[in-house]
Design a protein around this motif. Structure first.
Motif, PDB file in Angstrom:
ATOM      1  N   MET A   5      -9.165   3.456 -18.740  1.00 46.72           N
ATOM      2  CA  MET A   5      -9.205   2.236 -17.885  1.00 46.72           C
ATOM      3  C   MET A   5      -8.538   2.191 -16.499  1.00 46.72           C
ATOM      4  SD  MET A   5      -9.064  -0.904 -20.750  1.00 46.72           S
ATOM      5  CE  MET A   5      -9.368  -1.897 -19.644  1.00 46.72           C
ATOM      6  N   GLY A   6      -7.791   3.448 -16.261  1.00 45.82           N
ATOM      7  CA  GLY A   6      -6.827   3.135 -15.088  1.00 45.82           C
ATOM      8  C   GLY A   6      -7.594   3.691 -13.901  1.00 45.82           C
ATOM      9  N   ILE A   7      -7.016   3.189 -12.877  1.00 48.89           N
ATOM     10  CA  ILE A   7      -7.624   3.513 -11.484  1.00 48.89           C
ATOM     11  C   ILE A   7      -6.484   4.497 -10.849  1.00 48.89           C
ATOM     12  CG2 ILE A   7      -8.650   1.283 -11.290  1.00 48.89           C
ATOM     13  CD1 ILE A   7      -6.639   0.399  -9.215  1.00 48.89           C
ATOM     14  N   GLU A   8      -7.081   5.155  -9.730  1.00 52.87           N
ATOM     15  CA  GLU A   8      -6.081   6.237  -9.135  1.00 52.87           C
ATOM     16  C   GLU A   8      -5.589   5.449  -7.899  1.00 52.87           C
ATOM     17  OE1 GLU A   8      -3.581   8.087  -8.451  1.00 52.87           O
ATOM     18  OE2 GLU A   8      -4.716   9.246  -9.880  1.00 52.87           O
ATOM     19  N   THR A   9      -4.420   5.299  -7.454  1.00 49.01           N
ATOM     20  CA  THR A   9      -3.952   4.843  -6.195  1.00 49.01           C
ATOM     21  C   THR A   9      -3.236   5.725  -5.315  1.00 49.01           C
ATOM     22  OG1 THR A   9      -1.633   4.208  -7.457  1.00 49.01           O
ATOM     23  CG2 THR A   9      -3.541   2.531  -7.569  1.00 49.01           C
ATOM     24  N   LYS A  10      -3.222   7.009  -5.524  1.00 48.93           N
ATOM     25  CA  LYS A  10      -2.378   7.956  -4.699  1.00 48.93           C
ATOM     26  C   LYS A  10      -3.024   8.020  -3.416  1.00 48.93           C
ATOM     27  CE  LYS A  10      -2.337  12.966  -4.103  1.00 48.93           C
ATOM     28  NZ  LYS A  10      -2.883  14.318  -4.681  1.00 48.93           N
ATOM     29  N   GLY A  11      -2.027   7.984  -2.332  1.00 50.91           N
ATOM     30  CA  GLY A  11      -2.106   8.152  -0.925  1.00 50.91           C
ATOM     31  C   GLY A  11      -2.868   6.812  -0.322  1.00 50.91           C
ATOM     32  N   LEU A  12      -3.149   5.739  -1.000  1.00 48.87           N
ATOM     33  CA  LEU A  12      -3.815   4.411  -0.454  1.00 48.87           C
ATOM     34  C   LEU A  12      -2.580   3.573  -0.185  1.00 48.87           C
ATOM     35  CD1 LEU A  12      -6.665   4.109  -2.858  1.00 48.87           C
ATOM     36  CD2 LEU A  12      -6.695   5.057  -0.699  1.00 48.87           C
ATOM     37  N   SER A  13      -2.735   2.620   0.965  1.00 50.95           N
ATOM     38  CA  SER A  13      -1.939   1.741   1.346  1.00 50.95           C
ATOM     39  C   SER A  13      -2.117   0.819   0.314  1.00 50.95           C
ATOM     40  CB  SER A  13      -2.277   1.048   2.730  1.00 50.95           C
ATOM     41  OG  SER A  13      -3.416   0.288   2.705  1.00 50.95           O
ATOM     42  N   LEU A  14      -1.150  -0.337   0.098  1.00 57.56           N
ATOM     43  CA  LEU A  14      -1.052  -1.335  -0.836  1.00 57.56           C
ATOM     44  C   LEU A  14      -2.416  -2.250  -0.640  1.00 57.56           C
ATOM     45  CD1 LEU A  14       2.615  -2.200  -0.918  1.00 57.56           C
ATOM     46  CD2 LEU A  14       1.317  -1.016  -2.776  1.00 57.56           C
ATOM     47  N   GLU A  15      -2.703  -2.369   0.784  1.00 57.49           N
ATOM     48  CA  GLU A  15      -3.634  -3.383   1.299  1.00 57.49           C
ATOM     49  C   GLU A  15      -5.055  -2.726   0.834  1.00 57.49           C
ATOM     50  OE1 GLU A  15      -0.178  -4.548   2.799  1.00 57.49           O
ATOM     51  OE2 GLU A  15      -0.954  -2.516   3.045  1.00 57.49           O
ATOM     52  N   GLN A  16      -5.141  -1.407   0.811  1.00 59.01           N
ATOM     53  CA  GLN A  16      -6.566  -0.882   0.253  1.00 59.01           C
ATOM     54  C   GLN A  16      -6.554  -0.944  -1.177  1.00 59.01           C
ATOM     55  OE1 GLN A  16      -5.430   3.266   2.075  1.00 59.01           O
ATOM     56  NE2 GLN A  16      -7.344   2.849   3.781  1.00 59.01           N
ATOM     57  N   ILE A  17      -5.622  -0.624  -1.732  1.00 59.95           N
ATOM     58  CA  ILE A  17      -5.582  -0.915  -3.240  1.00 59.95           C
ATOM     59  C   ILE A  17      -5.996  -2.445  -3.650  1.00 59.95           C
ATOM     60  CG2 ILE A  17      -4.351  -0.572  -5.317  1.00 59.95           C
ATOM     61  CD1 ILE A  17      -2.570   1.544  -4.071  1.00 59.95           C
ATOM     62  N   SER A  18      -5.335  -3.420  -2.970  1.00 55.48           N
ATOM     63  CA  SER A  18      -5.793  -4.458  -3.360  1.00 55.48           C
ATOM     64  C   SER A  18      -7.171  -5.092  -3.154  1.00 55.48           C
ATOM     65  CB  SER A  18      -4.903  -5.669  -2.597  1.00 55.48           C
ATOM     66  OG  SER A  18      -5.305  -5.628  -1.078  1.00 55.48           O
ATOM     67  N   GLN A  19      -7.887  -4.413  -2.384  1.00 55.50           N
ATOM     68  CA  GLN A  19      -9.421  -4.799  -2.127  1.00 55.50           C
ATOM     69  C   GLN A  19     -10.153  -3.942  -3.282  1.00 55.50           C
ATOM     70  OE1 GLN A  19     -10.330  -4.398   2.137  1.00 55.50           O
ATOM     71  NE2 GLN A  19      -8.293  -3.996   2.243  1.00 55.50           N
TER      72      GLN A  19
END
Length: 465
Positions: free
Chosen positions: A451-465
């Motif tokens: 179920m996990g998503i990858e967040t590596k290298g993304l800004s917090l604002e990109q991840i939140s979208q």
């Protein structure tokens, strides 16, 4: 919701992300990390002193389990309160209040007269510790640029094994002199100093902007930029990239989100799956980790090792967590949060099983300590990744609440773990206890894998979208 800003109005996020990482941001991080270190020492104290407390107060195994779980009961409430409060009133004031509660709780533990007092005061101590964790995670995530964010969040959690080692050394030398009560009083002293030092940490400009306080946000980010220029000896800062810059803002500009609105966002269409995933991970890792770690020293004493030797062996095993978190800080940026978490969780499961077999079969102490060191390597490395991963899953307006609720769900597991061992140990023995812990880590690993998503290298604002 998310809005796109005009080119003439770059967001706080854009201004923060383009800043070089200098001694100023590291100074802010060091203050947060120092508080984390002393919190970790208080948390670790029970690992080294539970056997002595059990003997001194004449506790049953079940009562010792309740004492070991008491701080986690407090952490459950502390994390729940702090996340919501930090998203509503700001990171900085909640950050400071946690110090007061934590120091008071540790002092009261040292003044306790018996089982009932100690149980209650450990809950108070846990409230203070629980308040700090989600706020510290949110602050580190919001101050450090995205390319370094995961590494520094992992390093922050790395102060946990350092705290365990420091606590073990402190207790080894002071326990015979001042007893366990004196140790708790000593551990309360740093709270006063940290309360003063924490005043140098500014409010999160990302939080200010997300609550419509743009003038305050601009003032704080301008101060941060000035401090960075000083560290760069007056050199020009990189230009702000304003194209396609987005900001997380409240549903009602300039106001705080209501408690129910904040909580409901954690389970809505966008974030519900993330929340279920990370809650499951936190619950099962807490059952396994704190169930086994809280009893580590006491189980060595149950196997026949004297108090001083059991402390030394536990310190040696905990020290293996230091290379564990160093490895994790590199691994999560190289492989990504998701893959790194899965690998470390499976490592936790395998090493916990091996350690349980070594301890239950009463193998030579060298083999037991080596197996325990391997277990702590994976334990602390695993926590570095999960602590870095959790706050990245949520937008600024609910980041502390998201981390706090995940931590609170985990605290339910940390209550069940030590208490469950106290009840089940006489029935299934040490081998069975560690098999149960290994199963918990496998469940957590499979949950992130699926179920996990990858967040590596993304800004917090990109991840939140």
């Amino acid at each position: 919701m998310t809005i796109t800003t005009r080119k003439a109005q770059p967001t706080v996020a854009a201004r923060l992300e383009r800043l070089p990482l200098t001694g100023y941001q590291r100074f802010i991080f060091l203050i947060i990390a120092t508080a984390w270190l002393f919190d970790s020492m208080d948390l670790a104290a029970m690992t080294f002193m539970l056997g002595s407390i059990k003997s001194d107060l004449g506790l049953t195994t079940a009562q010792a389990g309740f004492v070991a779980s008491a701080s986690f009961i407090g952490m459950f409430f502390g994390a729940s309160i702090a996340g919501l409060a930090a998203d509503r009133f700001g990171r900085k004031p909640v950050f400071q209040v946690s110090m007061i509660v934590w120091g008071l709780g540790s002092l009261l533990c040292g003044l306790s007269s018996g089982y009932n007092d100690l149980f209650i005061y450990r809950i108070i101590l846990g409230v203070g510790m629980g308040m700090e964790l989600p706020v510290a995670l949110a602050m580190v995530s919001e101050f450090i640029p995205s390319q370094q964010r995961g590494k520094y969040a992992a390093i922050l959690e790395g102060f946990l094994p350092v705290g365990y080692v420091f606590a073990g050394i402190l207790i080894y030398f002071t326990l015979p002199l001042v007893s366990w009560r004196g140790v708790f009083i000593i551990l309360a002293v740093p709270a006063a100093a940290l309360l003063v030092i924490r005043r140098f940490v500014p409010e999160s400009p990302r939080w200010l902007e997300s609550h419509g306080r743009r003038e305050d946000a601009n003032r704080v980010i301008s101060q941060i930029e000035d401090q960075v220029r000083k560290r760069l000896q007056g050199a020009e800062l990189p230009a702000v990239a304003v194209d396609e810059i987005t900001a997380d803002v409240d549903l009602v500009s300039g106001r705080n989100l209501g408690v129910l609105t904040t909580l409901s966002e954690l389970v809505n269409k966008t974030y519900g799956k993330r929340s279920f995933m990370i809650w499951t991970v936190w619950f099962f890792t807490m059952v396994g980790y704190y169930g086994l770690s809280s009893w580590l020293g006491a189980l060595l004493q149950e196997s026949g090792y004297e108090v001083s030797k059991s402390i030394i062996y536990t310190v040696i095993m905990s020290a293996a967590g230091i290379p564990g978190f160093i490895f994790a800080a590199w691994f999560l940026e190289w492989a990504g949060r998701k893959k790194a978490a899965v690998v470390m969780l499976f490592g936790c499961a395998a090493s916990a099983y091996v350690y349980g077999q070594c301890a239950s079969l009463k193998l030579p102490v060298e083999q037991v300590v080596l197996a325990g060191a391997a277990m702590q390597f994976f334990f602390f490395g695993m926590w570095c990744i999960i602590y870095a991963y959790t706050p990245e899953l949520y937008p600024t307006r609910t980041r502390a609440t998201g981390a706090g609720v995940a931590s609170s769900v985990g605290r339910l597991g940390s209550i069940i773990g030590p208490l469950g061992i106290g009840v089940l140990l006489p029935v299934i023995g040490q081998g069975g206890i560690f098999i149960g812990g290994a199963i918990c880590f496998v469940v957590a690993a499979l949950t992130i894998w699926i179920m996990g998503i990858e967040t590596k290298g993304l800004s917090l604002e990109q991840i939140s979208q």
